[in-house]
Design a protein around this motif. Structure first.
Motif, PDB file in Angstrom:
ATOM      1  N   HIS A 127       0.826  -1.215   0.000  1.00 19.09           N
ATOM      2  CA  HIS A 127       0.000   0.000   0.000  1.00 19.09           C
ATOM      3  C   HIS A 127       0.860   1.266   0.000  1.00 19.09           C
ATOM      4  O   HIS A 127       0.507   2.257   0.627  1.00 19.09           O
ATOM      5  CB  HIS A 127      -0.916  -0.045   1.230  1.00 19.09           C
ATOM      6  N   THR A 128       1.999   1.207  -0.674  1.00 21.63           N
ATOM      7  CA  THR A 128       2.995   2.292  -0.797  1.00 21.63           C
ATOM      8  C   THR A 128       3.857   2.448   0.464  1.00 21.63           C
ATOM      9  O   THR A 128       3.674   1.746   1.458  1.00 21.63           O
ATOM     10  CB  THR A 128       2.385   3.672  -1.163  1.00 21.63           C
ATOM     11  N   TRP A 129       4.770   3.391   0.390  1.00 17.32           N
ATOM     12  CA  TRP A 129       5.707   3.660   1.484  1.00 17.32           C
ATOM     13  C   TRP A 129       5.095   4.556   2.552  1.00 17.32           C
ATOM     14  O   TRP A 129       5.192   4.278   3.734  1.00 17.32           O
ATOM     15  CB  TRP A 129       6.987   4.274   0.924  1.00 17.32           C
ATOM     16  N   THR A 130       4.425   5.656   2.141  1.00 16.42           N
ATOM     17  CA  THR A 130       3.900   6.621   3.124  1.00 16.42           C
ATOM     18  C   THR A 130       2.437   6.994   2.901  1.00 16.42           C
ATOM     19  O   THR A 130       1.969   7.985   3.464  1.00 16.42           O
ATOM     20  CB  THR A 130       4.728   7.927   3.092  1.00 16.42           C
ATOM     21  N   HIS A 131       1.727   6.241   2.070  1.00  9.26           N
ATOM     22  CA  HIS A 131       0.319   6.517   1.793  1.00  9.26           C
ATOM     23  C   HIS A 131       0.134   7.816   1.006  1.00  9.26           C
ATOM     24  O   HIS A 131      -0.883   8.499   1.110  1.00  9.26           O
ATOM     25  CB  HIS A 131      -0.514   6.563   3.081  1.00  9.26           C
ATOM     26  N   ARG A 132       1.086   8.151   0.188  1.00 12.46           N
ATOM     27  CA  ARG A 132       0.977   9.331  -0.662  1.00 12.46           C
ATOM     28  C   ARG A 132      -0.046   9.077  -1.768  1.00 12.46           C
ATOM     29  O   ARG A 132      -0.164   7.962  -2.290  1.00 12.46           O
ATOM     30  CB  ARG A 132       2.333   9.648  -1.277  1.00 12.46           C
ATOM     31  N   ASN A 133      -0.804  10.107  -2.132  1.00  8.50           N
ATOM     32  CA  ASN A 133      -1.757   9.997  -3.224  1.00  8.50           C
ATOM     33  C   ASN A 133      -0.995  10.010  -4.551  1.00  8.50           C
ATOM     34  O   ASN A 133      -0.474  11.041  -4.984  1.00  8.50           O
ATOM     35  CB  ASN A 133      -2.761  11.156  -3.177  1.00  8.50           C
ATOM     36  N   LEU A 134      -0.944   8.859  -5.217  1.00  4.88           N
ATOM     37  CA  LEU A 134      -0.125   8.724  -6.413  1.00  4.88           C
ATOM     38  C   LEU A 134      -0.733   9.397  -7.633  1.00  4.88           C
ATOM     39  O   LEU A 134      -0.048   9.606  -8.631  1.00  4.88           O
ATOM     40  CB  LEU A 134       0.112   7.239  -6.706  1.00  4.88           C
ATOM     41  N   LYS A 135      -1.994   9.744  -7.542  1.00  6.49           N
ATOM     42  CA  LYS A 135      -2.642  10.437  -8.663  1.00  6.49           C
ATOM     43  C   LYS A 135      -1.980  11.769  -8.939  1.00  6.49           C
ATOM     44  O   LYS A 135      -1.978  12.252 -10.085  1.00  6.49           O
ATOM     45  CB  LYS A 135      -4.123  10.639  -8.348  1.00  6.49           C
ATOM     46  N   SER A 144       1.278  12.432  -8.245  1.00  9.38           N
ATOM     47  CA  SER A 144       2.727  12.265  -8.290  1.00  9.38           C
ATOM     48  C   SER A 144       3.190  12.048  -9.724  1.00  9.38           C
ATOM     49  O   SER A 144       2.460  11.483 -10.550  1.00  9.38           O
ATOM     50  CB  SER A 144       3.151  11.056  -7.445  1.00  9.38           C
ATOM     51  N   LYS A 145       4.388  12.481 -10.029  1.00 10.28           N
ATOM     52  CA  LYS A 145       4.987  12.153 -11.312  1.00 10.28           C
ATOM     53  C   LYS A 145       5.188  10.640 -11.387  1.00 10.28           C
ATOM     54  O   LYS A 145       5.412   9.995 -10.352  1.00 10.28           O
ATOM     55  CB  LYS A 145       6.328  12.866 -11.470  1.00 10.28           C
ATOM     56  N   PRO A 146       5.112  10.053 -12.579  1.00 14.17           N
ATOM     57  CA  PRO A 146       5.236   8.593 -12.691  1.00 14.17           C
ATOM     58  C   PRO A 146       6.481   8.034 -12.028  1.00 14.17           C
ATOM     59  O   PRO A 146       6.430   6.992 -11.366  1.00 14.17           O
ATOM     60  CB  PRO A 146       5.265   8.370 -14.212  1.00 14.17           C
ATOM     61  N   GLU A 147       7.606   8.729 -12.186  1.00 12.45           N
ATOM     62  CA  GLU A 147       8.836   8.223 -11.575  1.00 12.45           C
ATOM     63  C   GLU A 147       8.780   8.299 -10.050  1.00 12.45           C
ATOM     64  O   GLU A 147       9.318   7.420  -9.349  1.00 12.45           O
ATOM     65  CB  GLU A 147      10.059   8.982 -12.098  1.00 12.45           C
ATOM     66  N   ASN A 148       8.118   9.322  -9.508  1.00 14.89           N
ATOM     67  CA  ASN A 148       7.973   9.424  -8.054  1.00 14.89           C
ATOM     68  C   ASN A 148       6.988   8.390  -7.523  1.00 14.89           C
ATOM     69  O   ASN A 148       7.175   7.835  -6.434  1.00 14.89           O
ATOM     70  CB  ASN A 148       7.515  10.827  -7.671  1.00 14.89           C
ATOM     71  N   ALA A 149       5.942   8.124  -8.294  1.00 16.19           N
ATOM     72  CA  ALA A 149       4.987   7.089  -7.901  1.00 16.19           C
ATOM     73  C   ALA A 149       5.668   5.728  -7.851  1.00 16.19           C
ATOM     74  O   ALA A 149       5.433   4.929  -6.926  1.00 16.19           O
ATOM     75  CB  ALA A 149       3.817   7.054  -8.878  1.00 16.19           C
ATOM     76  N   PRO A 167      -3.494   4.112  -2.393  1.00 16.92           N
ATOM     77  CA  PRO A 167      -4.072   4.995  -1.369  1.00 16.92           C
ATOM     78  C   PRO A 167      -5.202   5.833  -1.973  1.00 16.92           C
ATOM     79  O   PRO A 167      -5.073   6.345  -3.086  1.00 16.92           O
ATOM     80  CB  PRO A 167      -2.893   5.877  -0.953  1.00 16.92           C
ATOM     81  N   TYR A 168      -6.279   5.923  -1.256  1.00 20.52           N
ATOM     82  CA  TYR A 168      -7.465   6.699  -1.675  1.00 20.52           C
ATOM     83  C   TYR A 168      -8.113   6.138  -2.943  1.00 20.52           C
ATOM     84  O   TYR A 168      -9.017   6.759  -3.497  1.00 20.52           O
ATOM     85  CB  TYR A 168      -7.102   8.173  -1.892  1.00 20.52           C
ATOM     86  N   PHE A 169      -7.644   4.980  -3.414  1.00 19.75           N
ATOM     87  CA  PHE A 169      -8.118   4.394  -4.673  1.00 19.75           C
ATOM     88  C   PHE A 169      -7.867   5.301  -5.864  1.00 19.75           C
ATOM     89  O   PHE A 169      -8.482   5.143  -6.924  1.00 19.75           O
ATOM     90  CB  PHE A 169      -9.609   4.035  -4.600  1.00 19.75           C
ATOM     91  N   ASP A 170      -6.966   6.262  -5.723  1.00 17.93           N
ATOM     92  CA  ASP A 170      -6.656   7.182  -6.805  1.00 17.93           C
ATOM     93  C   ASP A 170      -5.536   6.612  -7.671  1.00 17.93           C
ATOM     94  O   ASP A 170      -4.413   6.400  -7.194  1.00 17.93           O
ATOM     95  CB  ASP A 170      -6.246   8.554  -6.246  1.00 17.93           C
ATOM     96  N   THR A 217       0.475   4.339 -14.123  1.00 16.77           N
ATOM     97  CA  THR A 217       0.869   3.488 -12.993  1.00 16.77           C
ATOM     98  C   THR A 217       0.127   2.161 -13.026  1.00 16.77           C
ATOM     99  O   THR A 217       0.701   1.112 -12.704  1.00 16.77           O
ATOM    100  CB  THR A 217       0.621   4.213 -11.661  1.00 16.77           C
ATOM    101  N   LEU A 218      -1.133   2.181 -13.412  1.00 16.86           N
ATOM    102  CA  LEU A 218      -1.882   0.930 -13.551  1.00 16.86           C
ATOM    103  C   LEU A 218      -1.213   0.016 -14.578  1.00 16.86           C
ATOM    104  O   LEU A 218      -1.043  -1.188 -14.339  1.00 16.86           O
ATOM    105  CB  LEU A 218      -3.322   1.221 -13.982  1.00 16.86           C
TER     106      LEU A 218
END
Length: 264
Positions: free
Chosen positions: A122-130, A132-137, A168-171, A176-177
């Protein structure tokens, strides 16, 4: 023996794995416990995205079958209570863990696994990946996976033992998908939830969840083990499932591929 003998042996191995898992799922000292009715193997190659809240398809569940999932742990004060409630009813669930929390409480992650629960990501810190830049996601996802794998196996790999992930947040984002699907990682949404991110009493949460389940009749249920109200509500919810003839399905990944599988 007709056909490809390697394929036949592999199919037999998968069947034996599923049979053994099902046998383990039904073992329970308490005869009146809810228990885990069956094990469902979820293959990311055929089920890359599941959960009707986010996607057009979900898991192949029958009427009155539910999959219990918990996000955002581990959190010692509440996760331990959730684990006890599940153990008391001989129920197995899936935990989508935050990598940072897993790195801070590795013994709790290992306890979850030792009790037979599925450990997912569920990610490292629960950041909303929507946003985020693809490389950061990608970094947020991989760092989370590596932390959970380190807690479980003392190996900081980004190749997850259980290739299940929840945003996180289903976003989500299409990029990324697609990246996760190419990596063979299934993305889990949910079919219904208790909205336990909102403040409410355990009694209010139980009422909300059971009313939604009465309408849906089955599905992947989203809960959060760090929430005190959810930990307090869970024993009553499990009794509700038992008393109303619901069956708990435990989701697991396919068995690891053999050398022969990889060579085909």
């Amino acid at each position: 023996m007709t056909g490809n003998p390697i394929k036949t042996l592999c199919a037999a191995a998968v069947a034996l794995f599923a049979t053994n898992m099902a046998a383990q799922a039904t073992e329970c000292a308490r005869k009146d416990a809810l228990g885990t009715s069956r094990v469902l193997v979820v293959d990311p190659t055929t089920s890359p995205r599941v959960g009707l809240k986010s996607f057009p398809q979900t898991l192949p569940l029958g009427d009155h079958e539910v999959v219990l999932t918990f996000d955002d742990g581990p959190w010692p004060a509440t996760t331990s209570k959730v684990l006890k409630a599940l153990a008391d009813e001989c129920v197995r669930a899936t935990f989508f863990l935050i990598g940072k929390s897993a790195s801070e409480h590795p013994e709790l992650v290992r306890t979850m696994a030792a009790q037979g629960h599925t450990i997912a990501h569920h990610t490292w810190t629960h950041r909303n990946l929507k946003y985020s830049k693809p490389e950061n996601a990608a970094v947020e996802i991989d760092k989370g996976i590596a932390a959970v794998e380190t807690a479980l196996h003392s190996a900081a790999t980004t190749n997850p033992t259980t290739p299940f992930f929840r945003f996180p947040y289903f976003d989500t984002t299409p990029r990324t998908l697609d990246d996760l699907e190419k990596r063979g990682i299934a993305v889990f949404g949910a079919d219904l939830w208790a909205s336990d991110w909102n403040k409410m009493t355990p009694q209010q949460e139980l009422k909300l969840l059971t009313e939604r389940l009465t309408i849906a009749r089955k599905g992947i249920i989203l809960l959060h083990d760090p929430k005190a109200q959810t930990a307090a509500m869970l024993p009553a919810f499990l009794r509700y499932l038992r008393d109303n003839h619901y069956r708990v399905v435990h989701v697991v990944p396919p068995p690891p591929k053999t050398v022969a599988d990889k060579a085909r």
